[in-house]
Design an enzyme around this catalytic site. Structure first.
Site, PDB file in Angstrom:
ATOM      1  N   LYS A 113       2.036   4.608   1.531  1.00 43.13           N
ATOM      2  CA  LYS A 113       2.221   5.227   2.890  1.00 43.13           C
ATOM      3  C   LYS A 113       2.066   6.817   2.930  1.00 43.13           C
ATOM      4  CE  LYS A 113       5.277   4.752   6.995  1.00 43.13           C
ATOM      5  NZ  LYS A 113       5.219   6.197   7.359  1.00 43.13           N
ATOM      6  N   GLU A 146       0.990  -1.154  -0.090  1.00 40.35           N
ATOM      7  CA  GLU A 146       0.041  -0.078   0.013  1.00 40.35           C
ATOM      8  C   GLU A 146       0.905   1.276  -0.048  1.00 40.35           C
ATOM      9  OE1 GLU A 146      -2.364  -0.482   3.708  1.00 40.35           O
ATOM     10  OE2 GLU A 146      -3.491  -2.020   3.094  1.00 40.35           O
ATOM     11  N   TYR A 172      -6.906  -0.169   7.474  1.00 40.25           N
ATOM     12  CA  TYR A 172      -6.510  -1.230   8.470  1.00 40.25           C
ATOM     13  C   TYR A 172      -7.970  -1.404   9.259  1.00 40.25           C
ATOM     14  CZ  TYR A 172      -4.281  -3.633  12.256  1.00 40.25           C
ATOM     15  OH  TYR A 172      -3.816  -4.586  13.317  1.00 40.25           O
ATOM     16  N   CYS A 182       9.062  51.089   0.413  1.00 39.14           N
ATOM     17  CA  CYS A 182      10.047  49.900  -0.266  1.00 39.14           C
ATOM     18  C   CYS A 182       9.532  49.299  -1.418  1.00 39.14           C
ATOM     19  CB  CYS A 182      10.040  49.093   0.998  1.00 39.14           C
ATOM     20  SG  CYS A 182      11.109  47.505   0.484  1.00 39.14           S
ATOM     21  N   ASP A 201       1.094  10.410   3.894  1.00 43.11           N
ATOM     22  CA  ASP A 201       1.973  11.278   4.774  1.00 43.11           C
ATOM     23  C   ASP A 201       0.980  12.265   5.443  1.00 43.11           C
ATOM     24  OD1 ASP A 201       3.954  12.080   6.019  1.00 43.11           O
ATOM     25  OD2 ASP A 201       4.756  13.083   4.511  1.00 43.11           O
ATOM     26  N   CYS A 250      15.684  49.010   0.133  1.00 37.66           N
ATOM     27  CA  CYS A 250      15.428  50.216   0.502  1.00 37.66           C
ATOM     28  C   CYS A 250      16.244  50.798   1.890  1.00 37.66           C
ATOM     29  CB  CYS A 250      13.891  50.796   1.023  1.00 37.66           C
ATOM     30  SG  CYS A 250      13.458  50.057   2.436  1.00 37.66           S
ATOM     31  N   CYS A 302      17.179  46.531   4.827  1.00 38.06           N
ATOM     32  CA  CYS A 302      16.641  45.853   3.664  1.00 38.06           C
ATOM     33  C   CYS A 302      17.400  46.274   2.396  1.00 38.06           C
ATOM     34  CB  CYS A 302      15.143  46.918   3.531  1.00 38.06           C
ATOM     35  SG  CYS A 302      14.410  46.323   2.239  1.00 38.06           S
ATOM     36  N   CYS A 334      10.928  44.013   6.507  1.00 39.94           N
ATOM     37  CA  CYS A 334      11.195  45.544   6.291  1.00 39.94           C
ATOM     38  C   CYS A 334       9.824  46.403   6.727  1.00 39.94           C
ATOM     39  CB  CYS A 334      11.597  45.799   4.972  1.00 39.94           C
ATOM     40  SG  CYS A 334      11.441  47.463   4.549  1.00 39.94           S
ATOM     41  N   LYS A 370      10.664   3.150   3.580  1.00 38.01           N
ATOM     42  CA  LYS A 370      10.818   4.797   3.284  1.00 38.01           C
ATOM     43  C   LYS A 370      11.404   5.022   2.168  1.00 38.01           C
ATOM     44  CE  LYS A 370       9.951   6.622   7.724  1.00 38.01           C
ATOM     45  NZ  LYS A 370       9.096   7.612   7.652  1.00 38.01           N
TER      46      LYS A 370
HETATM   47  S1  IVH Z   1      -0.633   0.208   8.684  1.00 34.55           S
HETATM   48  C1  IVH Z   1      -0.449  -2.206  12.530  1.00 34.55           C
HETATM   49  N1  IVH Z   1      -1.054   1.220   6.216  1.00 34.55           N
HETATM   50  O1  IVH Z   1       2.449   5.225   8.830  1.00 34.55           O
HETATM   51  C2  IVH Z   1      -0.426  -1.307  11.209  1.00 34.55           C
HETATM   52  N2  IVH Z   1       0.109   2.761   8.182  1.00 34.55           N
HETATM   53  O2  IVH Z   1       4.367   3.701  11.391  1.00 34.55           O
HETATM   54  C3  IVH Z   1      -0.629   0.187  11.208  1.00 34.55           C
HETATM   55  N3  IVH Z   1       0.540   5.032   7.334  1.00 34.55           N
HETATM   56  O3  IVH Z   1       1.253   5.445  12.131  1.00 34.55           O
HETATM   57  C4  IVH Z   1      -0.376   0.982  10.323  1.00 34.55           C
HETATM   58  N4  IVH Z   1      -0.031   4.750   5.271  1.00 34.55           N
HETATM   59  O4  IVH Z   1       0.084   6.615  10.255  1.00 34.55           O
HETATM   60  C5  IVH Z   1      -0.715   1.596   7.644  1.00 34.55           C
HETATM   61  N5  IVH Z   1      -1.266   2.219   4.266  1.00 34.55           N
HETATM   62  C6  IVH Z   1      -0.840   2.400   5.411  1.00 34.55           C
HETATM   63  C7  IVH Z   1      -0.389   3.652   5.914  1.00 34.55           C
HETATM   64  C8  IVH Z   1       0.163   3.706   7.196  1.00 34.55           C
HETATM   65  C9  IVH Z   1       0.554   5.591   6.389  1.00 34.55           C
HETATM   66  C10 IVH Z   1       1.334   5.760   8.611  1.00 34.55           C
HETATM   67  C11 IVH Z   1       0.621   5.502   9.876  1.00 34.55           C
HETATM   68  C12 IVH Z   1       1.308   4.630  10.991  1.00 34.55           C
HETATM   69  C13 IVH Z   1       2.543   4.968  10.242  1.00 34.55           C
HETATM   70  C14 IVH Z   1       3.457   3.613  10.380  1.00 34.55           C
END
Ligand code: IVH
Length: 586
Positions: A133, A131, A243, A447, A135, A426, A423, A441, A329
C-alpha cells in the site's frame, strides 16, 4: 530537411526516447548515458521548434515541463474513485475472508480437515492478490489509442483535478503505450516521492533556510499541485499502478491484467503476490511488516484484493468501498518513556528546534534517546511537561516523534512548559514570522551556531569547496576569536593557526592554500556559499547568468523578480541581503 523527413525523425526520436525512459525509470536498467539521452532530447526539441506542426502533446519533450496551470480544471471521474475499508489485525483479516466466502456462497472456516473422509469438504481457498500500500496520492490515468489523454487526482472520489500536464513530467508514466493494449481504459495508481529524493530536497532546503517538507506523502501531493510543471518535474516523482478498469481488458483476473499492463509499459510493483487463502495473506503481511523499512519508498500497509473478476462482481461494492478488497494498516511502533529535558537547538539559519531528551528506550530495533518536538505550537497542543511519560512513535520520519502524553501518570507537581523567549546560545530575544512554525534567533552575525553554521556551509563542497577547512577547525578558529565572519577567513595568517591544538605546519599551509584557491570559484558558487536565505544552487546559477555582483547589488526587487525562478519570497530575501550588505560594505 523536408517536412516529411522531419516528421519521421521526430517520430523516431520520440519512440527511442520513450524506450530509454522506460529502461531507466521502469526497468531501472538504463542502456545509454544521461549525456547521450540529453543529446537525443535536445535534437528532438530543436526539430519540434523548427517544425511546430509535428509537436505532439505526448512527445517526450513534454516531460521537461514548463507549462503553467493557473487553475486545475475539476473533472468528473467516469468510475468513482472509492477508498478501501481498513483492517488492523489478524482478527479483522479473518473476518474479511469470512465475509468474502459467505458473499460467494462458499463453505467457511475449516482450516484443518478433521478426518481423511472430510477432505472433500475442505473449503476451496480464495485467490487473493496482496500488494504493497504505497503512501502517496492516488491518480487515475486515461489512455486512448495508446496515448495518455488525462490524469486526474482522486479529489472527493466523484470528481478530481485534471493534473495531466504535471503527470507527464513523471518519467515512469508512459505517454505512449507499447504492445497489445485496449483502445480505451483507465488505470489507477499512486504517485509518490522516493525517500532518497525527499531526503535530498529537504537537505537542500535546510541548507538555504527553507521550511522542511513534513513527509514524502505531503511532498508528493504538494508537487502534483504546482502551477509550474517544470517545478513538478524537478520533484522526481514516481508512480506505481495497481488497478485497471475498462470494457475490453484482456483477462478475467486482476493479477493477469496487471501483468498485461506491465507489458504495455506501466510500472507495476514486482512485490505483488498471488496468495491462495487468507493464511498466505497473513504470511505476506508479516513478512512486509519487517521488510518495509528496506524499501526506498514509504508504504503504510498492504492491500488485499480478490483476484477473480467474476468473484469481484459477485461481491460488489458498499456505498464507500469494494467488498472484494481491504487495506491492512501497519501499526506504527509505539513505546512510552520519560521526558527528561527539552533542548533547544539553533540551526545555521537561526531556526530553533526543540528536541526532547528521553529516558533511553528500545523502539523498532534501535535505542531512542531523543525525539523531535517540532515547535512551540506542538508542545502547547500536546501539553508535554518535564517528567511526563510520553508516547514515542517511529513513523515515516527518521527521527521518532512524541505523539502524546500519558496523563494518567502525570506527577501532581508538574508545571506547564514555557517555550523559551531568548536564544539559548546568545540570549537574543527570539522572533517568529507570520505563518512560520518555528521561532528564530535574529542575531545572525554573532550567534555562535549561526556564524559557525554559515562558515561550514561556505566551505562545503557545492559552495567554495575548501576541504582543507573542516567543521572542527572552524569551531576552533571561532572559539579562539580568530574569525567572526566569513570575510575574516581570508585574513587568516599561518602564524595565527600554528598555536591551535592539532594544527601542524602542513595543515596550516593547506588551509591557507585552500582559502587562496577558493578565490577562483565562479561567482554563482560564491552567491550560493554566502548563504542568503532561500537562495539555493539553482537560484544562484540563474542570478549569475544575468547579473554580476555589482549589477545585482544595485537591482530593485522588481529586477530581481525577472530572474528565472526568482519569486516573491526569494526576491525579498535577496534584496534585503544585498541592501544590508551594500550598507555595511560587505
Ligand atoms: S486499490 C477499489 N491498491 O490506498 C480499489 N490502493 O483507501 C482502489 N493505495 O486511495 C484502490 N496502494 O490511494 C489500491 N496497491 C494499492 C494501493 C492503494 C496504495 C491507496 C489508494 C487508495 C487508498 C485506499
Amino acid at each position: 530537411m523536408t517536412p516529411t523527413e522531419a516528421q519521421h525523425k521526430i517520430q523516431d526520436l520520440s519512440k527511442l526516447l520513450e524506450q530509454h525512459n522506460y529502461n531507466y525509470y521502469v526497468l531501472d536498467n538504463p542502456i545509454i548515458s544521461d549525456y547521450d539521452f540529453d543529446q537525443l532530447l535536445e535534437e528532438l526539441m530543436a526539430l519540434e521548434k523548427q517544425f511546430p506542426e509535428f509537436l505532439s502533446p505526448n512527445s517526450p519533450s513534454q516531460r521537461v515541463g514548463g507549462q503553467i496551470t493557473k487553475e486545475f480544471k475539476s473533472v468528473k471521474h467516469q468510475y468513482a474513485m472509492l477508498s478501501l475499508s481498513n483492517s488492523y489485525n489478524q482478527e479483522d483479516l479473518l473476518d474479511f475472508d469470512r465475509r468474502v466466502r459467505e458473499g460467494l456462497g462458499l463453505a467457511s472456516g475449516l482450516r484443518e480437515p478433521q478426518s481423511p473422509s472430510a477432505l472433500n469438504l475442505f473449503p476451496e481457498e480464495i485467490d487473493y492478490v496482496c500488494e504493497l500500500k504505497f503512501d502517496g496520492l492516488s491518480i487515475s490515468l486515461i489512455y486512448e489509442n495508446g496515448k495518455l489523454t488525462q490524469a486526474i487526482t482522486r479529489g472527493d472520489g466523484v470528481q478530481g483535478d485534471d493534473v495531466t500536464t504535471n503527470a507527464k513530467t513523471i518519467k515512469s508514466i508512459p505517454l505512449q503505450l507499447k504492445g497489445n493494449y485496449p483502445d480505451k481504459f483507465e488505470i489507477r495508481g499512486e504517485v509518490f516521492m522516493p525517500r532518497p529524493v525527499f531526503d535530498a530536497i529537504n537537505k537542500e532546503r535546510e541548507e538555504i533556510g527553507d521550511a522542511l517538507m513534513a513527509n514524502p506523502r505531503n511532498a508528493a501531493s504538494g508537487s502534483m499541485k504546482m502551477q509550474d510543471s517544470a517545478q513538478t518535474a524537478k520533484r522526481k516523482l514516481d508512480c506505481f499502478l495497481y488497478y485497471v478498469l475498462g470494457e475490453n481488458l484482456p483477462h478475467q483476473s486482476h493479477f493477469d491484467n496487471m501483468h498485461a499492463a506491465k507489458s504495455w509499459g506501466f510500472k507495476i510493483s514486482e512485490d505483488a503476490k498471488l496468495c491462495s487463502g487468507i493464511n498466505e495473506v497473513i504470511d505476506f503481511i508479516n513478512y512486509w511488516d519487517k521488510k518495509r523499512f528496506d524499501l526506498p519508498y514509504d508504504i503504510d500497509g498492504i492491500v488485499i484484493k480478490v483476484n477473480g473478476y467474476n468473484q469481484q462482481q459477485n461481491l460488489g461494492f458498499t456505498a464507500k468501498s469494494p467488498r472484494w478488497a481491504i487495506a491492512y494498516k501497519f501499526k506504527a511502533e509505539q513505546v512510552s518513556t520519560e521526558l527528561l529535558s527539552i533542548a533547544y537547538q539553533v540551526g545555521r539559519t537561526g531556526a530553533i528546534t526543540p528536541v526532547a531528551n528521553l529516558q533511553p528506550v528500545q523502539l523498532g530495533g534501535t535505542t531512542v534517546k531523543r525525539a523531535s518536538l517540532h515547535n512551540a505550537d506542538i508542545i502547547e497542543k500536546l501539553d508535554v511537561r518535564l517528567g511526563d511519560m510520553v508516547f514515542v512513535e517511529k513513523g515515516g520520519e527518521i527521527i521518532p516523534k512524541i505523539i502524546g502524553v500519558d496523563f494518567s501518570k502525570r506527577k501532581a507537581d508538574s508545571q506547564p512548559t514555557h517555550y523559551i523567549t531568548h536564544c539559548p546560545e546568545c540570549n537574543t530575544e527570539l522572533q517568529r514570522n507570520e505563518g512560520e512554525a518555528n521561532h528564530f534567533c535574529p542575531n545572525e552575525n554573532e550567534c555562535p551556531p549561526q556564524v559557525i553554521g554559515k562558515m561550514e556551509h561556505f566551505v562545503s563542497r557545492k559552495a567554495m569547496n575548501i576541504d582543507s577547512l573542516g567543521g572542527e577547525t572552524i569551531v576552533q578558529l571561532f572559539k579562539a576569536g580568530l574569525v567572526k565572519n566569513i570575510a575574516d577567513l581570508y585574513d587568516l595568517k599561518k602564524e595565527q593557526l600554528l598555536p591551535l591544538e592539532r594544527m601542524a605546519e602542513k595543515s596550516a599551509n593547506n588551509l591557507i592554500e585552500g582559502l587562496e584557491a577558493s578565490k577562483q570559484v565562479p561567482f554563482e558558487r560564491v552567491l550560493y556559499a554566502i548563504g542568503i536565505r532561500h537562495v539555493g544552487e539553482t537560484t544562484a546559477k540563474n542570478c549569475e547568468k544575468v547579473k554580476t555582483l555589482d549589477v545585482l547589488i544595485h537591482s530593485t526587487k522588481e529586477e530581481l523578480l525577472a530572474i528565472d525562478e526568482v519569486g516573491e519570497i526569494i526576491a525579498i530575501s535577496l534584496h534585503e541581503f544585498l541592501v544590508t550588505k551594500k550598507q555595511s560594505h560587505y
